[in-house]
Scaffold this motif. Structure first.
Motif, mmCIF file in Angstrom:
data_model
loop_
_atom_site.group_PDB
_atom_site.id
_atom_site.type_symbol
_atom_site.label_atom_id
_atom_site.label_comp_id
_atom_site.label_asym_id
_atom_site.label_seq_id
_atom_site.Cartn_x
_atom_site.Cartn_y
_atom_site.Cartn_z
ATOM 1 N N HIS A 33 0.812 -1.215 0.000
ATOM 2 C CA HIS A 33 0.000 0.000 0.000
ATOM 3 C C HIS A 33 0.844 1.263 0.000
ATOM 4 N N HIS A 34 0.758 1.950 -1.124
ATOM 5 C CA HIS A 34 1.481 3.200 -1.375
ATOM 6 C C HIS A 34 0.876 3.766 -2.660
ATOM 7 N N PRO A 35 0.780 5.073 -2.805
ATOM 8 C CA PRO A 35 0.181 5.634 -4.027
ATOM 9 C C PRO A 35 0.871 5.209 -5.320
ATOM 10 N N ASP A 36 2.140 4.804 -5.244
ATOM 11 C CA ASP A 36 2.842 4.372 -6.448
ATOM 12 C C ASP A 36 2.624 2.893 -6.758
ATOM 13 N N ILE A 37 1.892 2.203 -5.906
ATOM 14 C CA ILE A 37 1.618 0.783 -6.092
ATOM 15 C C ILE A 37 0.212 0.621 -6.665
ATOM 16 N N TYR A 38 0.027 -0.330 -7.580
ATOM 17 C CA TYR A 38 -1.268 -0.517 -8.224
ATOM 18 C C TYR A 38 -2.349 -0.910 -7.229
ATOM 19 N N HIS A 39 -3.501 -0.248 -7.345
ATOM 20 C CA HIS A 39 -4.737 -0.614 -6.653
ATOM 21 C C HIS A 39 -5.870 -0.543 -7.675
ATOM 22 N N ALA A 40 -6.864 -1.378 -7.515
ATOM 23 C CA ALA A 40 -7.991 -1.392 -8.454
ATOM 24 C C ALA A 40 -8.563 0.005 -8.619
ATOM 25 N N GLY A 41 -8.734 0.416 -9.856
ATOM 26 C CA GLY A 41 -9.163 1.771 -10.180
ATOM 27 C C GLY A 41 -8.049 2.551 -10.844
ATOM 28 N N ASP A 42 -6.789 2.201 -10.506
ATOM 29 C CA ASP A 42 -5.643 2.794 -11.208
ATOM 30 C C ASP A 42 -5.588 2.245 -12.625
ATOM 31 N N ALA A 43 -4.866 2.953 -13.482
ATOM 32 C CA ALA A 43 -4.663 2.462 -14.840
ATOM 33 C C ALA A 43 -3.842 1.180 -14.796
ATOM 34 N N MET A 44 -4.277 0.167 -15.554
ATOM 35 C CA MET A 44 -3.515 -1.079 -15.652
ATOM 36 C C MET A 44 -2.603 -1.007 -16.867
ATOM 37 N N ARG A 45 -1.501 -1.720 -16.791
ATOM 38 C CA ARG A 45 -0.609 -1.785 -17.948
ATOM 39 C C ARG A 45 -1.298 -2.518 -19.104
ATOM 40 N N GLU A 46 -0.903 -2.187 -20.332
ATOM 41 C CA GLU A 46 -1.507 -2.836 -21.493
ATOM 42 C C GLU A 46 -1.195 -4.321 -21.524
ATOM 43 N N ASP A 47 0.041 -4.669 -21.173
ATOM 44 C CA ASP A 47 0.427 -6.073 -21.113
ATOM 45 C C ASP A 47 -0.057 -6.628 -19.783
ATOM 46 N N ARG A 48 -1.104 -7.457 -19.810
ATOM 47 C CA ARG A 48 -1.713 -7.961 -18.581
ATOM 48 C C ARG A 48 -1.051 -9.256 -18.091
ATOM 49 N N ASP A 49 0.211 -9.458 -18.434
ATOM 50 C CA ASP A 49 0.943 -10.614 -17.935
ATOM 51 C C ASP A 49 0.828 -10.663 -16.411
ATOM 52 N N TRP A 50 0.453 -11.821 -15.873
ATOM 53 C CA TRP A 50 0.195 -11.933 -14.440
ATOM 54 C C TRP A 50 1.417 -11.551 -13.608
#
Length: 442
Positions: free
Chosen positions: A334-351
């Motif tokens: 948990h940090h603003p620079d870490i992905y959370h649902a609602g943030d933009a996801m990368r185009e490459d959705r590699d797990w």
């Protein structure tokens, strides 16, 4: 019942499509959510009938349940679910894929609910191929150092518990709570692996290793910081980590104060929910569920009265709950620079890439097995290969960094203080990132 497709609970601008998933999790917003409501909702959303889905194929693993090397519970609990992420992350070699073909039923054309991909030439599959020869050489199981750390912590906890009861010392009960927290952190390493008796050390806390295999192993680890992450939804609405624009002022800033009460009672709440599930016949009692009661009875036989033993036992678990949850929420995700649902996801959705977006490792911890095992260290590697023992993760850093370099991925460490402050910044955050987390500040 057909799976639901509804708006992400935030605003008209931040809808379900931004989460990457096709369906909003069924029963996610229940006030009495549990591991079993998460599983039932997942079965509805995945909609694969009495089978197990891996990629775009259905398998009937019923006859394999008792033969599963990892333990039968992993398959019993996931019947009727898309287990693609679990299958890929748990099995590093190709042997499991060959065995899986024996239980093939049919192909399925319905798109997966999950947005993640596992292409052969993608980041995650490439990383696993590079990791195979390393793990073949060093092994995947616990080293003697790991076993010594775990067993020593439990032995010290037991001695403190007995001493606290014998002397009536509140200070020793609190210290026992600290050791119990470390026991839980360390035992978490073992319940990710095939069935083993050390994983039940986790049940010395008021949490359940069986439940955590669901909420942590199958939910949080596979869908980190997404709407399918139980560890995100279970603390809502008290702690709102997703960057929702409709967070109240109390949720954004009041949590700085009430968080300490909330985390102190959370283990008690989970234990009470589990007891209710058992009493109402929705869950079977398991032998390891009785371990905390055995602690209380042991203390009662030593203490001068049952009342004193009860108070010391409650204090011990109160401090364990507070420190376990407080530390767990501040060390990796948990940090603003870490992905959370609602943030933009990368185009490459590699797990694997999406896992790296949702976790950060701490510079103060990496390289020290004791700190790694007792404070969720080497967490990126642990998420990528959760069934590999913590004592073997350090061997994989060269492989991880090499793969990151090959794919042009910046791998970062953070300082613990930055993650600690970042947790509160994220709780107050109402602005989703418009740049994918893996490239922020690049």
């Amino acid at each position: 019942m057909a799976p639901k497709t509804e708006k992400f609970e935030d605003s008209n601008e931040n809808d379900l499509m931004l989460t990457g998933f096709r369906h909003y999790p069924t029963d996610r917003n229940l006030p009495n959510k549990s591991p079993h409501t998460w599983l039932n909702g997942k079965r509805i959303d995945d909609d694969v009938g009495p089978y197990w889905r891996v990629h775009n194929k259905l398998y009937d693993l019923t006859d394999f349940i008792d033969k599963h090397p990892g333990g039968k519970d992993w398959l019993k609990t996931t019947k009727g679910i898309d287990i693609t992420e679990a299958f890929e992350s748990a099995h590093i070699s190709t042997g499991a894929e060959k065995l899986l073909s024996k239980y093939y039923v049919k192909n399925i054309s319905t798109p997966r609910n999950s947005p993640y991909t596992f292409h052969e030439d993608g980041f995650y599959k490439t990383f696993k191929r590079k990791a195979q020869p390393v793990l073949k050489k060093v092994g995947r199981g616990p080293s003697w150092s790991m076993v010594l750390i775990q067993d020593s912590i439990v032995l010290t906890f037991a001695l403190l518990l007995i001493s606290a009861a014998a002397t009536g010392s509140h200070m020793l009960a609190v210290i026992a709570g600290v050791l119990l927290t470390m026991t839980g952190f360390c035992a978490h390493n073992f319940f990710h692996q095939r069935d083993n008796w050390r994983m039940y050390y986790f049940d010395l806390t008021l949490f359940s290793s069986y439940d955590w295999r669901i909420t942590h192993g199958l939910s949080h680890h596979l869908f980190t910081n997404t709407i399918y992450d139980y560890e995100i939804s279970s603390v809502e609405p008290f702690l709102e980590f997703l960057p929702k624009r409709n967070k109240s002022t109390l949720q954004r800033y009041g949590c700085y104060i009430y968080e300490f009460f909330f985390v102190s009672v959370l283990q008690y709440v989970e234990a009470l929910k589990r007891i209710c599930m058992i009493l109402f016949g929705k869950q079977e009692i398991r032998p390891e569920n009785l371990l905390p009661i055995m602690e209380l009875l042991l203390m009662a036989t030593i203490a001068s009265s049952f009342s004193i033993a009860s108070r010391l036992w409650l204090e011990m678990h109160l401090f364990c709950s507070a420190s376990f949850i407080f530390v767990g929420l501040a060390v990796a995700h948990h940090h603003p620079d870490i992905y959370h649902a609602g943030d933009a996801m990368r185009e490459d959705r590699d797990w694997g890439l999406c896992q790296l977006d949702a976790v950060r490792d701490r510079v103060e911890v990496t390289g020290n097995l004791f700190l790694v095992s007792t404070t969720f260290g080497d967490h990126a590697l642990h998420h990528l290969l959760p069934t590999v023992d913590h004592s073997k993760l350090s061997y994989l850093y060269p492989v991880l960094l090499e793969t990151c370099k090959e794919f042009g991925i910046p791998f970062r460490f953070m300082r613990q203080w930055d993650l600690f402050i970042g947790k509160y910044r994220q709780l107050a955050n109402i602005t989703p990132n418009v740049i994918p987390a893996g490239y922020i500040n690049e």
